[in-house]
Design a protein around this motif. Structure first.
Motif, PDB file in Angstrom:
ATOM      1  N   UNK A  19       0.836  -1.196   0.000  1.00 56.76           N
ATOM      2  CA  UNK A  19       0.000   0.000   0.000  1.00 56.76           C
ATOM      3  C   UNK A  19       0.879   1.256   0.000  1.00 56.76           C
ATOM      4  N   UNK A  20       1.964   1.218   0.733  1.00 56.01           N
ATOM      5  CA  UNK A  20       2.886   2.347   0.746  1.00 56.01           C
ATOM      6  C   UNK A  20       3.506   2.583  -0.621  1.00 56.01           C
ATOM      7  N   UNK A  21       3.830   1.508  -1.336  1.00 55.37           N
ATOM      8  CA  UNK A  21       4.373   1.653  -2.686  1.00 55.37           C
ATOM      9  C   UNK A  21       3.357   2.288  -3.631  1.00 55.37           C
ATOM     10  N   UNK A  22       2.101   1.893  -3.516  1.00 51.91           N
ATOM     11  CA  UNK A  22       1.053   2.483  -4.364  1.00 51.91           C
ATOM     12  C   UNK A  22       0.892   3.971  -4.046  1.00 51.91           C
ATOM     13  N   UNK A  23       0.879   4.317  -2.763  1.00 55.18           N
ATOM     14  CA  UNK A  23       0.781   5.730  -2.368  1.00 55.18           C
ATOM     15  C   UNK A  23       1.993   6.515  -2.888  1.00 55.18           C
ATOM     16  N   UNK A  24       3.175   5.922  -2.769  1.00 47.06           N
ATOM     17  CA  UNK A  24       4.390   6.569  -3.249  1.00 47.06           C
ATOM     18  C   UNK A  24       4.316   6.819  -4.753  1.00 47.06           C
ATOM     19  N   UNK A  25       3.894   5.810  -5.506  1.00 48.66           N
ATOM     20  CA  UNK A  25       3.845   5.969  -6.957  1.00 48.66           C
ATOM     21  C   UNK A  25       2.782   6.972  -7.388  1.00 48.66           C
ATOM     22  N   UNK A  26       1.722   7.119  -6.618  1.00 52.41           N
ATOM     23  CA  UNK A  26       0.748   8.182  -6.908  1.00 52.41           C
ATOM     24  C   UNK A  26       1.435   9.538  -6.811  1.00 52.41           C
ATOM     25  N   UNK A  53       9.831   9.980 -18.811  1.00 55.81           N
ATOM     26  CA  UNK A  53       9.266   8.647 -19.039  1.00 55.81           C
ATOM     27  C   UNK A  53      10.285   7.556 -18.720  1.00 55.81           C
ATOM     28  N   UNK A  54      11.532   7.771 -19.106  1.00 57.91           N
ATOM     29  CA  UNK A  54      12.575   6.782 -18.802  1.00 57.91           C
ATOM     30  C   UNK A  54      12.768   6.675 -17.290  1.00 57.91           C
ATOM     31  N   UNK A  55      12.779   7.795 -16.616  1.00 57.72           N
ATOM     32  CA  UNK A  55      12.904   7.788 -15.160  1.00 57.72           C
ATOM     33  C   UNK A  55      11.725   7.071 -14.503  1.00 57.72           C
ATOM     34  N   UNK A  56      10.529   7.291 -15.004  1.00 55.20           N
ATOM     35  CA  UNK A  56       9.352   6.628 -14.433  1.00 55.20           C
ATOM     36  C   UNK A  56       9.439   5.112 -14.613  1.00 55.20           C
ATOM     37  N   UNK A  57       9.925   4.657 -15.745  1.00 55.37           N
ATOM     38  CA  UNK A  57      10.120   3.216 -15.960  1.00 55.37           C
ATOM     39  C   UNK A  57      11.113   2.689 -14.933  1.00 55.37           C
ATOM     40  N   UNK A  58      12.201   3.410 -14.726  1.00 60.56           N
ATOM     41  CA  UNK A  58      13.213   3.020 -13.736  1.00 60.56           C
ATOM     42  C   UNK A  58      12.616   3.011 -12.332  1.00 60.56           C
ATOM     43  N   UNK A  59      11.842   4.010 -12.006  1.00 64.69           N
ATOM     44  CA  UNK A  59      11.230   4.116 -10.674  1.00 64.69           C
ATOM     45  C   UNK A  59      10.293   2.933 -10.411  1.00 64.69           C
ATOM     46  N   UNK A  60       9.436   2.642 -11.379  1.00 59.79           N
ATOM     47  CA  UNK A  60       8.541   1.491 -11.226  1.00 59.79           C
ATOM     48  C   UNK A  60       9.325   0.186 -11.170  1.00 59.79           C
ATOM     49  N   UNK A  61      10.333   0.033 -12.004  1.00 59.71           N
ATOM     50  CA  UNK A  61      11.102  -1.215 -12.027  1.00 59.71           C
ATOM     51  C   UNK A  61      11.740  -1.480 -10.672  1.00 59.71           C
ATOM     52  N   UNK A  62      12.316  -0.440 -10.084  1.00 58.44           N
ATOM     53  CA  UNK A  62      12.946  -0.594  -8.768  1.00 58.44           C
ATOM     54  C   UNK A  62      11.911  -0.982  -7.726  1.00 58.44           C
ATOM     55  N   UNK A  63      10.792  -0.275  -7.716  1.00 58.81           N
ATOM     56  CA  UNK A  63       9.774  -0.551  -6.699  1.00 58.81           C
ATOM     57  C   UNK A  63       9.014  -1.845  -6.967  1.00 58.81           C
ATOM     58  N   UNK A  64       8.924  -2.253  -8.228  1.00 58.34           N
ATOM     59  CA  UNK A  64       8.307  -3.555  -8.503  1.00 58.34           C
ATOM     60  C   UNK A  64       9.178  -4.696  -7.982  1.00 58.34           C
ATOM     61  N   UNK A  65      10.467  -4.479  -7.941  1.00 61.30           N
ATOM     62  CA  UNK A  65      11.347  -5.463  -7.308  1.00 61.30           C
ATOM     63  C   UNK A  65      11.044  -5.567  -5.819  1.00 61.30           C
ATOM     64  N   UNK A  66      10.840  -4.415  -5.176  1.00 59.32           N
ATOM     65  CA  UNK A  66      10.427  -4.431  -3.771  1.00 59.32           C
ATOM     66  C   UNK A  66       9.085  -5.152  -3.633  1.00 59.32           C
ATOM     67  N   UNK A  67       8.157  -4.828  -4.521  1.00 56.37           N
ATOM     68  CA  UNK A  67       6.814  -5.421  -4.458  1.00 56.37           C
ATOM     69  C   UNK A  67       6.877  -6.938  -4.616  1.00 56.37           C
ATOM     70  N   UNK A  68       7.778  -7.436  -5.458  1.00 56.14           N
ATOM     71  CA  UNK A  68       7.962  -8.891  -5.610  1.00 56.14           C
ATOM     72  C   UNK A  68       8.264  -9.530  -4.261  1.00 56.14           C
ATOM     73  N   UNK A  69       9.220  -8.962  -3.568  1.00 59.75           N
ATOM     74  CA  UNK A  69       9.638  -9.526  -2.282  1.00 59.75           C
ATOM     75  C   UNK A  69       8.544  -9.406  -1.221  1.00 59.75           C
ATOM     76  N   UNK A  70       7.880  -8.252  -1.193  1.00 56.97           N
ATOM     77  CA  UNK A  70       6.815  -8.057  -0.204  1.00 56.97           C
ATOM     78  C   UNK A  70       5.688  -9.051  -0.451  1.00 56.97           C
ATOM     79  N   UNK A  71       5.253  -9.167  -1.698  1.00 53.24           N
ATOM     80  CA  UNK A  71       4.157 -10.081  -2.019  1.00 53.24           C
ATOM     81  C   UNK A  71       4.527 -11.520  -1.683  1.00 53.24           C
ATOM     82  N   UNK A  72       5.729 -11.926  -2.021  1.00 62.74           N
ATOM     83  CA  UNK A  72       6.140 -13.286  -1.735  1.00 62.74           C
ATOM     84  C   UNK A  72       6.159 -13.539  -0.220  1.00 62.74           C
ATOM     85  N   UNK A  73       6.538 -12.542   0.570  1.00 61.73           N
ATOM     86  CA  UNK A  73       6.565 -12.719   2.021  1.00 61.73           C
ATOM     87  C   UNK A  73       5.149 -12.802   2.604  1.00 61.73           C
TER      88      UNK A  73
END
Length: 170
Positions: A55-62, A143-163
């Protein structure tokens, strides 16, 4: 976890369509990481001492969408939603009162406004608003920065979801 709602970027598109495709894919990945979980799970941090949550990641990306596309690119008066000068990480801090319904709706609204801000601009168009760095940015960089930002945080999201429930995948 299903990946059927995650769009695949074209492998032969022009530069603009390619950037848009990758950005849309990363937006969809974050949404998929949150799918099927309740608010309590979406507030769960992965590993102490981190308090990073889905939820924090979604708020951050908003706030990130709002900041780069509305404030910087379009020059709108669009103050931060979830953080401020007194708490720069407020977007990541969720409470029992915060709901995913609200966080998700806010994020989707900011994504739509970001699409609108970018739609009439070329990749070479420069920002109309100020960035705290004082630097100038074109839409291509944003746009390139936004792709990078999401990619980094999606890596975090992978780990959080798996946990939370063991789910893995895009």
């Amino acid at each position: 976890m299903t990946t059927s709602k995650i769009p695949s970027p074209s492998t032969t598109a022009d530069e603009r369509a390619m950037l848009e495709g990758w950005l849309e894919q990363h937006r969809a990945v974050l949404a998929a990481k949150c799918a099927g979980l309740d608010d309590a799970q979406l507030r769960e941090a992965s590993v102490p001492p981190s308090d990073l949550t889905l939820m924090g990641l979604v708020r951050h990306m908003a706030d990130v969408e709002r900041g780069w596309f509305r404030r910087v690119l379009a020059g709108e008066d669009a103050p931060p939603i979830h953080y401020g000068d007194d708490d720069l990480d407020g977007d990541f801090r969720v409470t029992e009162q915060d709901t995913f319904e609200t966080a998700y709706a806010t994020w989707q609204h900011e994504i739509e406004r970001a699409r609108e801000a970018a739609a009439s601009r070329s990749l070479d168009d420069r920002n109309l608003g100020a960035h705290r760095s004082g630097e100038t940015f074109n839409l291509r960089w944003i746009m390139t920065h936004m792709i990078e930002e999401y990619a980094r945080h999606n890596g975090h999201a992978d780990l959080i979801r798996q946990s939370i429930d063991g789910a893995t995948g895009d």
